[in-house]
Scaffold this active site. Structure first.
Site: not given
Ligand code: AMP
Ligand code: MG
Length: 469
Positions: A245-246, A255, A180, A87, A122
């Site tokens: 998810d991307n 992403d 996605r 999410g 965060d």
């Molecule tokens: P990503 O593959 O980098 O787009 O992110 C994977 C998951 O990690 C997604 O659900 C993002 O919302 C979550 N996420 C990544 N960075 C953070 C962050 N700094 N704080 C909270 N959730 C994060």
């Molecule tokens: Mg992502």
């Protein structure tokens, strides 16, 4: 001066598909970049966006009336492993707008703070990933590749804690939607047929209005991804984290995270620090796309009629359609890079050239762009082998105009992005703005930007990139 007029449709879906959440806001927001061309395309008022109310919206401090302010639920396969609950953990969707031409877009604040999906994170972003995504995604748009875009970048005035303390930033991302493959998986793994049906109807209405049923939707999504990945390949682009998810159902690149463009060509090239085994290396991308689409297909099967054996057969056929669609798109894109219409003979020339390039890790962008003005040869050590190839290529009658449209002179090179980020952290945004301006004209020769075409010096070479976290 007018605030955006929101027209939200996602919030009309079942409430378990998202969480209401307000952005955390910024202590001392400063506008780094405002994309007025994009504002214009969206029918947004650039003066309003640049004014105090605009800054309040773009920094998450105060949203205009009608804003949605939600975090979307999604799941995802990360490096092949299912995470049933991901999410929007660091993004808040502030609503949908309808552009003057009728196209609908999401506005999302990326790095806006914690949401119910943040887990240990965060919810924030530091300046580096914001500037990187801004540059990469706007370049992709300029190069004609479907992509999410960047409307604005804001320095929040807050600090973000990673390995060190870094300046925080928020990017306003514009997407034709943020749904996605992982959004479907979230409901698929829960057996929530009602939500799957609502999501499918939403997506058909929004992106694939001529899909008569769910299997046609699947076929069209497969086609969109085949075309997209072929375009990535033709630019030497490596997404870096092609988790489900991307991957956007709309067919847009989404992403950017550790995304990067190759300098020296080799099919095994990867940059992402977390991609230990090269699952998402350049040459793997079409295979991963099929894998991801198979996950999407399996979510749709329960919606494909009472006869589930037939549904499985149809879904399988649709996913198996990818290789032909991809090959055709690849052929068209790469033959155009040689200035030739798609043909088997031209593909033979493409593959011979790629082999020569891989042997020496010749610069991907410079070789193709240099075919037009004869400088490609300088990118090779074994000029003899290149000359033999070039004679055969020339005798096939390449069209310079086709090449000029297919081969960018400039790409967002890693080392240039790193330099722009370093300067920005020190308070100097000029390298970022210069790079941004140049990348908006990737096919245009301009002496003032000649240095931006050059590959990195050995000391400047970036070998690893990082996710935005
Ligand atoms: P990503 O593959 O980098 O787009 O992110 C994977 C998951 O990690 C997604 O659900 C993002 O919302 C979550 N996420 C990544 N960075 C953070 C962050 N700094 N704080 C909270 N959730 C994060
Ligand atoms: Mg992502």
């Amino acid at each position: 001066m007018n605030a955006p007029i929101f027209d939200n449709s996602y919030t009309a879906l079942p409430p378990r598909m998202f969480a209401q959440v307000a952005p955390e806001g910024s202590t001392d927001p400063q506008l780094i970049a405002l994309n007025l061309d994009l504002a214009d395309r969206l029918g947004l008022d650039g003066d309003w966006l640049a004014g105090p109310e605009g800054l309040a919206m773009l920094s998450g401090n105060a949203l205009p009336r009608g804003a949605a302010s939600i975090a979307q639920a999604y799941a995802g396969h990360q490096f092949g492993h299912l995470s049933p609950q991901l999410g929007d953990g660091r993004a808040v969707m502030i609503g949908e707008i309808v552009a003057p031409d009728g196209a609908r877009f999401d506005l999302q604040l990326k790095g806006a703070g914690r949401t119910p999906f943040s887990r240990q994170g965060d919810g924030k972003s530091w300046l580096g990933p914001v500037l990187r995504e801004y540059l990469d995604s706007e370049f992709m748009a300029a190069a004609g590749v479907p992509t999410t875009r960047a409307l604005a970048a804001i320095a929040t005035g807050d600090m973000v804690y990673r390995e060190t303390i870094l300046p925080g930033a928020v990017m306003t991302r514009v997407a034709s939607s943020h749904v996605r493959v992982g959004t479907f998986e979230y409901f698929g793994v829960r057996g929530d047929i009602e939500a799957l049906r609502a999501l499918t109807d939403h997506i058909i209405a929004r992106h694939y209005p001529d899909a008569a049923d769910v299997s046609e939707l699947l076929e069209q999504v497969v086609g969109a991804q085949a075309g997209l990945v072929a375009q990535w390949m033709a630019l030497g682009f490596i997404h870096g984290v092609m988790n489900t998810d991307n991957m956007a159902i709309s067919g847009e690149t989404i992403d950017y995270g550790p995304a990067a463009f190759m300098d020296g060509y080799h099919p095994d090239t990867k940059f992402s620090s977390i991609d230990l085994h090269g699952r998402y290396a350049w040459a793997e991308q079409p295979h991963v796309a099929v894998w991801n689409l198979a996950q999407f297909a399996s979510c749709l099967i329960p919606l494909m009629g009472a006869d589930q054996d037939k549904a499985i057969e149809r879904a399988t056929r649709a996913v198996h359609g990818f290789p032909d669609l991809y090959q055709a798109a690849w052929k068209k894109r790469f033959c155009a890079k040689l200035g030739l219409p798609a043909s088997d003979a031209a593909v033979g020339l493409v593959n011979r050239l790629l082999d020569l390039m891989a042997k020496e890790r010749a610069d991907f962008t410079i070789v193709f762009a240099g075919l037009s003005d004869g400088t490609a040869r300088d990118a090779f050590i074994d000029t003899g082998a290149f000359d033999l190839w070039r004679d055969d290529w020339r005798s096939s009658g390449p069209d310079p105009e086709i090449m000029a449209r297919a081969n960018p002179l400039r790409i967002p090179r890693n080392h240039r992005i790193e330099q722009a980020i370093q300067a920005a952290v020190g308070g100097d945004y000029r390298p970022f703005h210069r790079l941004d301006a140049a990348l908006r004209h990737p096919f245009e020769m301009r002496e003032e930007w000649a240095d931006l075409s050059k590959p990195p010096l050995e000391a400047e070479r970036v070998t690893r990139t990082f996710c935005g976290t």
